[in-house]
Design an enzyme around this catalytic site. Sequence first.
Site, PDB file in Angstrom:
ATOM      1  N   THR A 130      45.885   2.524  37.034  1.00  0.00           N
ATOM      2  CA  THR A 130      44.758   3.287  36.493  1.00  0.00           C
ATOM      3  C   THR A 130      44.679   3.228  34.976  1.00  0.00           C
ATOM      4  O   THR A 130      43.587   3.329  34.417  1.00  0.00           O
ATOM      5  CB  THR A 130      44.841   4.751  36.942  1.00  0.00           C
ATOM      6  N   CYS A 131      45.816   3.089  34.294  1.00  0.00           N
ATOM      7  CA  CYS A 131      45.792   3.028  32.835  1.00  0.00           C
ATOM      8  C   CYS A 131      45.094   1.768  32.340  1.00  0.00           C
ATOM      9  O   CYS A 131      44.654   1.707  31.186  1.00  0.00           O
ATOM     10  CB  CYS A 131      47.211   3.088  32.276  1.00  0.00           C
TER      11      CYS A 131
END
Length: 259
Positions: free
Chosen positions: A225-226
């Site tokens: 997700t980062c």
Amino acid sequence: AAVAQGGLFGATAAAVADGSTRPSTWGAPVALTTHDEGGYPRPPLPSYPHPHPPDEEKEEAGEDEYPPVRACEIEAYLKARVRWHLLGAIAPQVHSFVVGFYSICPWWVVSIVDHAELSLLINGRKSIDVNDWAASTQYMGAYRRKGQSHKVIKWFWNVVESLSPMEQRRLLQFATGSSQPPALGFGLLTSNDGSPRRFTIESIAYSTTHYGASDRSGPFIRAHTCFNKLDLPEYLDEGQLRAAVATILALDSTGFTMD
């Protein structure tokens, strides 16, 4: 502009020009800095007096009754009462919010947008444009050369298009950490630190024998997700891919690895 004339919460142009005090709940002036750190005038909150200000003598005597409202005063009284309950009763909280908001984003910066545009910038769009999402995606690994022409990528976007709007949002959250599509389109998608980072799909080998965060193979889709990135196994058919997406949605999970 609306904000330049009165701020987001209704202060008038005259109040902005005067701007040395802000009314508290009962209208008593409270000192407030007239200019922000950039030297621009800070718009104060408007006054929302209570329709029945407290009477100290009555409070001491334990009385809580007020003079009856005359017929000619009913409309004005109801307006004042509604204004108090909707605005005046929460004036201190609204003031704290406004001061905090303007400390991050000065009022003169947002003066060029209206409330609908500001909501769009903060919350993103309500619906997801799958075509824009697909067109703004970059591909890595075995998917790099063919891109959207690769059969697995075609299956993936077919599955995404068949999902309901709520399911699309949950898949987006799994992949990026946020269910809100970018206000200005997926071409301007950002990472968790605010820097531009396009949505990316990278291939991993499809395997049913083992799975681990450090392996470049496995049966499941996993997310970073980062980095707005999905690891998409090279499934053998669209049914396998659809089942994998259904598993993500059923678990209501959010992807994360230590990549």
